[in-house]
Design an enzyme around this catalytic site. Structure first.
Site, PDB file in Angstrom:
ATOM      1  N   CYS A  18      84.885 -11.713  20.646  1.00 27.19           N
ATOM      2  CA  CYS A  18      83.907 -10.951  19.850  1.00 27.19           C
ATOM      3  C   CYS A  18      84.685 -10.000  18.954  1.00 27.19           C
ATOM      4  CB  CYS A  18      82.889 -10.243  20.742  1.00 27.19           C
ATOM      5  SG  CYS A  18      83.587  -9.018  21.860  1.00 27.19           S
ATOM      6  N   ARG A  31      80.536  -7.909  24.322  1.00 30.23           N
ATOM      7  CA  ARG A  31      80.075  -9.281  24.543  1.00 30.23           C
ATOM      8  C   ARG A  31      81.101 -10.198  25.189  1.00 30.23           C
ATOM      9  NH1 ARG A  31      78.533 -10.071  18.452  1.00 30.23           N
ATOM     10  NH2 ARG A  31      80.291  -8.626  18.368  1.00 30.23           N
ATOM     11  N   ASP A  55      75.463  -8.297  18.261  1.00 26.42           N
ATOM     12  CA  ASP A  55      76.303  -7.145  18.594  1.00 26.42           C
ATOM     13  C   ASP A  55      75.421  -6.009  19.141  1.00 26.42           C
ATOM     14  OD1 ASP A  55      77.945  -4.942  18.581  1.00 26.42           O
ATOM     15  OD2 ASP A  55      78.758  -5.302  16.569  1.00 26.42           O
TER      16      ASP A  55
HETATM   17  P1  4NP Z   1      81.743  -6.241  20.889  1.00 28.27           P
HETATM   18  O1  4NP Z   1      80.944  -4.944  20.379  1.00 28.27           O
HETATM   19  O2  4NP Z   1      82.273  -6.923  19.644  1.00 28.27           O
HETATM   20  O3  4NP Z   1      80.682  -7.045  21.572  1.00 28.27           O
HETATM   21  O4  4NP Z   1      82.827  -5.745  21.821  1.00 28.27           O
HETATM   22  C1  4NP Z   1      81.495  -3.988  19.522  1.00 28.27           C
HETATM   23  C2  4NP Z   1      82.357  -3.048  20.011  1.00 28.27           C
HETATM   24  C3  4NP Z   1      82.864  -2.058  19.173  1.00 28.27           C
HETATM   25  C4  4NP Z   1      82.484  -2.031  17.839  1.00 28.27           C
HETATM   26  C5  4NP Z   1      81.619  -3.000  17.345  1.00 28.27           C
HETATM   27  C6  4NP Z   1      81.111  -3.983  18.191  1.00 28.27           C
HETATM   28  N1  4NP Z   1      82.967  -1.004  16.986  1.00 28.27           N
HETATM   29  O5  4NP Z   1      82.507  -0.924  15.833  1.00 28.27           O
HETATM   30  O6  4NP Z   1      83.840  -0.209  17.398  1.00 28.27           O
END
Ligand code: 4NP
Length: 160
Positions: free
Chosen positions: A10, A16, A128
């Site tokens: 991800c 995720r 997300d």
């Molecule tokens: P992930 O979620 O891709 O599912 O781990 C996110 C975690 C952090 C961020 C965006 C999505 N961020 O902008 O820091």
């Protein structure tokens, strides 16, 4: 027999994909297939490298019996494309970023999207959850539980 090596990817590797790693680990265990798999996760960004999974994601996951133990790391195209058999992005942007890093047709062939394996749900991405509320974290787990069963089923039936 060679283990099938699966990498979930991800953006941040704190919501995720660590959840996908834990849910798929639980699914293969439930089906008595733990010895057949190596399972890991990574992020296309290194923004949270070295950090444990997001607290909110951990809280929702633990209620369903999943311990998110993995530590965030950035996807490494120079080693991950060679090491893993399947590289599974959570959304279209993850898949697009992975495709841009692919070095060959063989690398491209390894890339797919989590919701390609959905059985019950009709979503084309795992959304997300980072900037949303608790429903988003629950939806991530619902989609992953469904798609991880579908993924194992497809692998076992030699469709992939
Ligand atoms: P992930 O979620 O891709 O599912 O781990 C996110 C975690 C952090 C961020 C965006 C999505 N961020 O902008 O820091």
């Amino acid at each position: 027999m060679e283990k099938k090596k699966i990498l979930f990817v991800c953006l941040g590797n704190i919501c995720r994909s660590p959840s996908a790693e834990a849910v798929f680990t639980g699914v293969v265990k439930k089906h008595g297939k733990s010895n057949g798999f190596e399972i890991d996760s990574a992020g296309t960004s290194g923004w949270h490298a070295g950090e444990p999974a997001d607290r909110r994601m951990q809280t929702h996951a633990v209620k369903r019996g999943y311990n998110l133990t993995s530590i965030s790391r950035k996807f490494n195209p120079h080693s991950d494309f060679d090491h893993f058999d399947m590289i599974i992005g959570m959304d279209d942007s993850n898949v697009q970023n992975l495709k841009q890093m692919a070095r060959s047709a063989a690398d491209l062939d390894k890339i797919c999207k989590m919701t390609d394996f959905s059985r019950e749900f009709n979503y084309d991405e795992v959304p997300d959850p980072y900037y949303g509320g608790s429903e988003g974290f629950e939806l991530v787990l619902d989609l992953l539980e469904d798609a991880c069963e579908g993924l194992l089923e497809k692998i076992e039936s030699k469709e992939i």
